[in-house]
Design an enzyme around this catalytic site. Sequence first.
Site, short mmCIF file in Angstrom:
data_model
loop_
_atom_site.label_atom_id
_atom_site.label_comp_id
_atom_site.label_asym_id
_atom_site.label_seq_id
_atom_site.Cartn_x
_atom_site.Cartn_y
_atom_site.Cartn_z
N GLU A 174 0.84 -1.19 0.00
CA GLU A 174 0.00 0.00 0.00
C GLU A 174 0.88 1.24 0.00
OE1 GLU A 174 -3.74 1.82 2.59
OE2 GLU A 174 -2.79 -0.06 3.15
N LYS A 199 -1.77 -14.76 19.79
CA LYS A 199 -2.36 -14.50 18.47
C LYS A 199 -3.87 -14.49 18.50
CE LYS A 199 1.78 -16.52 16.49
NZ LYS A 199 2.43 -17.68 15.89
N ASP A 258 6.95 -12.50 13.53
CA ASP A 258 5.82 -13.39 13.25
C ASP A 258 4.59 -12.55 12.91
OD1 ASP A 258 3.69 -15.22 13.37
OD2 ASP A 258 4.68 -16.42 14.90
N HIS A 312 -5.73 8.08 -0.67
CA HIS A 312 -5.73 6.77 -1.30
C HIS A 312 -5.79 6.89 -2.81
CE1 HIS A 312 -6.95 4.60 2.57
NE2 HIS A 312 -5.77 4.19 2.23
#
Lengths: 328, 328, 328, 328
Positions: free
Chosen positions: A24, A153, A228, A323
């Site tokens: 992005e 997580k 991770d 954007h």
Amino acid sequence: MVGPLAVDGDHAAGDYYLPIATTEGALVASVNRGCSAVSAAGGATARITKRGMTRAPVFRVAGAAEGAAVIEWVEDNEDRLAAAAEATTSHGRLQSVTPYLVGDNVFLRFSYHTGDANGMNMVTIATREAAALVEDETPAELVALSGNLCSDKKPAAINAVEGRGHTVTADVTIPRETVERRLDATPEAVETVNTRKNLVGSAKAGNFGFNAQAANVVAGVFLATGQDEAHVVEGSNCITTVEVREDALYASVTLASLQVGTVGGGTDLDTQTEALELLGLAGGGDPPGTNADAFAEIIAAGALAGELSLLSALASRDLSSAHEELGR
Amino acid sequence: MVGPLAVDGDHAAGDYYLPIATTEGALVASVNRGCSAVSAAGGATARITKRGMTRAPVFRVAGAAEGAAVIEWVEDNEDRLAAAAEATTSHGRLQSVTPYLVGDNVFLRFSYHTGDANGMNMVTIATREAAALVEDETPAELVALSGNLCSDKKPAAINAVEGRGHTVTADVTIPRETVERRLDATPEAVETVNTRKNLVGSAKAGNFGFNAQAANVVAGVFLATGQDEAHVVEGSNCITTVEVREDALYASVTLASLQVGTVGGGTDLDTQTEALELLGLAGGGDPPGTNADAFAEIIAAGALAGELSLLSALASRDLSSAHEELGR
Amino acid sequence: MVGPLAVDGDHAAGDYYLPIATTEGALVASVNRGCSAVSAAGGATARITKRGMTRAPVFRVAGAAEGAAVIEWVEDNEDRLAAAAEATTSHGRLQSVTPYLVGDNVFLRFSYHTGDANGMNMVTIATREAAALVEDETPAELVALSGNLCSDKKPAAINAVEGRGHTVTADVTIPRETVERRLDATPEAVETVNTRKNLVGSAKAGNFGFNAQAANVVAGVFLATGQDEAHVVEGSNCITTVEVREDALYASVTLASLQVGTVGGGTDLDTQTEALELLGLAGGGDPPGTNADAFAEIIAAGALAGELSLLSALASRDLSSAHEELGR
Amino acid sequence: MVGPLAVDGDHAAGDYYLPIATTEGALVASVNRGCSAVSAAGGATARITKRGMTRAPVFRVAGAAEGAAVIEWVEDNEDRLAAAAEATTSHGRLQSVTPYLVGDNVFLRFSYHTGDANGMNMVTIATREAAALVEDETPAELVALSGNLCSDKKPAAINAVEGRGHTVTADVTIPRETVERRLDATPEAVETVNTRKNLVGSAKAGNFGFNAQAANVVAGVFLATGQDEAHVVEGSNCITTVEVREDALYASVTLASLQVGTVGGGTDLDTQTEALELLGLAGGGDPPGTNADAFAEIIAAGALAGELSLLSALASRDLSSAHEELGR
């Protein structure tokens, strides 16, 4: 890469270029703009107030009475548990064991200092030995080495409240003129967006994340440096605060559970090692842990830059314009 | 890559090799083991029960009375809001607008069908136009195009409860013999671990994620296929259930907020496009949305495989052994 | 009043009649049925695993650096804080101070043993003195004596995870025959309802309360005995577990944050004192705290009875029938 | 009783004396002070933005495929479900059914307009009939009439986000001079306490309650007027906002899930009926529901008064002083 980003931490000190991997384009431009404002204001201050990688096995007991007895044994034998756990690792150090009884389940949340490593595997192996000792010495029977009070997580309040990995705060006070010139917004407008979006909006959403885009920065840096990626989940447990002060804007981010390492795991890959070398943080620190600490401070400062930039963009209503212009 | 993984969805059907990018060798081995068990049992069934990408601007109003009036206007004019929003996009379709009043803040949660795209940028641009209409026609004043009831890349109850992106369930019933042979555990032991870890443990942790490692699979597939890595945060909102049935094990995962696309963003990069091509899902589906739907079904099936494997490993106590043997 | 309810705690021991004030006739009948099953099985076992009434002031600091320094001072001076706090009370004892930094806010969560009193006022007054010491010795400036990390009368994860007041577990193992005769349900059916409603349903609801009706029992006993009714909020942070065991049903409740007292506040009123006298628990215990502890154990056992009865009623589908027959 | 409290709602209009039953003298004094400030400022404005009492049965299905089919049937047959449900009640009206699939569990959240009644029993009975229809027409098998997505008397995000009972906002703008004279604090200090305690503090606590003492007011009024005390749990799901405006203080409370009635249950007792009569709200309204609506508006205004008073007290640091002086 974004930067330069000036950081004044207990461990990080200087101007850094933060490696960010993302598809992005708008994100890089956005964080860069924030870095410019932070650095122009003299840099971000960062402090770690807690650190500890956790693993929480769950044991089955006969019931409440036996569970309470097991917990008492654990509290009386933390030194033996530490000895068992630390026998498996040269870098890990058991910091605390917090017991929780739920019916016939005993959860023990072990928290370790893991040096410069993220330490998930280290603490899993160490906890296996500690759990074996609990089984040897008490009637408790191990059900699972991870009982989800770790909580790994998953979006968990226990991490948002008590922390996991590094709990780190970064903040900055930016003169009004700099806010207006670099961020194209007034301090008042930025505060308003933060209060109504990050605080009130998140409150209504039942959210543990009171921020605008901390996860974007965390995910980008994690990818670039071999962390991770699934730990982005905990990385989003971030509270952003903004306050107009005399002719200036105070802004802060507090990441409750940022899990990073500069050794082991994906950090050993060539590209990722290079990224950490650019920060001067590849490999183990001296004393151990200081590289990981510095890295956490820098990421927090980067998240702060990202917050300032996006909040300002929203305040001046150019989110979707950005954007469109910068592509994605 | 892991697989083959047999999936029987409304859109996916067949044996798939799931692309997973990770530096953790143990993860691939773990998910592979789960795929083997799922496929041997005839494959996973998958169903999407809800989909919609959301964006929720926050407006300032004078107070409760004006806020209630604005909400009434919004409820009476959903067609005009849809027309304004959809004028900006050829693929997005406004499905609903849910209003929330908090003091002098009005939040409007717009939910869109975004075809085969993840759609974050699409819905941001569309919502900007709808928000402009609200500003034109009511006294509400836009504060921020995102007011955190979206809630993007944050661990939020609103997503865990009401969904964001795809809400998808995958399940499988595995004969006892297959469980024992392929997963090296009994159905009873797997159920016990799931109840005590994923349900009771997560409950005690104040968790929105009642699973073992859904985020690992989501993060790995996202990375391989060009999804937005920060959306792993919402991807961890997963509930895993396990129940012993007559001579078999029933297991399911329900991902409340899985955000995926097969067009746009990082999916357009060469390697990522290739990964989607291996699944037969690169680019737009016919009708639009079916590729994204199939992709969501396959990821859910993959998450199911990951859950079964890790729960079984815990049930047979070899979590840390696996890490040691397979490296990371 | 419901009972007799046999309880075997560290402090409570014997058959009790539990005072419940309610306008809902069905509730008394329901809990009574549960008491009958619990008592027929030999009574409930109860254990307290944690206790501490909390108050958490919030201080303003200049920023992260100053905040970290203040926290360091606090950690180095817990004895001085204890001395300041305890000078205001003959019964309160400071057990711990847990610091949290969020931007330029320092929260200090003080936890006290408050003897037989609920202790809210006691800890407020004590904490005021400790906070004054922090202000004298550090640059921190008190913003509010309660900073909502207490967290008083709010549905907060910090209480569900770490506890507030008494953290207490009660459980029982009921022979299959007794379940079927007294509760009109099979152990399997009760387990199924508990898993699908209390665990999976609460998980999907984003709930801190994984139970059926703990708040009903807590509210009824609180009203009858002069407790603070608004503390029912924390009283609902309860996890219920059920498991079929060999020819029996194991069931437990764990109330994370049950706030009770046998002295002070509404307990001094005549009717309420009488209610506590029926339990043999009016006034201060010897040693101090034992009456409150026994009371917490009995309430937990009562909540267990309520859970068993309602889960069984649901399992045999007579919830609304019961309401119709027994009136409300 | 506290008051007079001026309220300008859609249904309530005028000066009210709010019945509060409590053993805490300081609470009455505190709320009275807030009423005085609110009334001096011309009164509170109140608006209801949503109402609906919910009951959510859980059904067992074979798996994801069957579950998705059941949900499709439900969505296609809301009129039949409404007919079945409404056949049991003269006052209840089914407003919506929201389905959720989690593995092999289907939850259906039924929401009803219940006229002037709280309606818990009404909706339980009505939902039993609707659930019977689901069982007749689909393969789903009822597990429990309440599946905890209701979510009754539990601290649940689903209620905080989507509401249960009345979702009601009350607000007021108080001239600076009135704040200083009546509340003994500056608008700036009140805003600071609200931001740092109610917003940031609650955020860090993982809280659904972003307020100071809403539960105190709710519990006191509930007790005086015969409401179900255990519904104080949901009553604490309140967000308080405060903002300094030009020479004035804006303050609001939004209670997401306030469950009240003016007929049925404990409201039929003599003393409780009298309390409602003082408000002019005993019994059914014309049209049905208007008395309950007016009552919800008044309670919200009362909660606003309580917030203003306690926030001001904290801002001027006299919380524990007040407790000492006014007794408890």
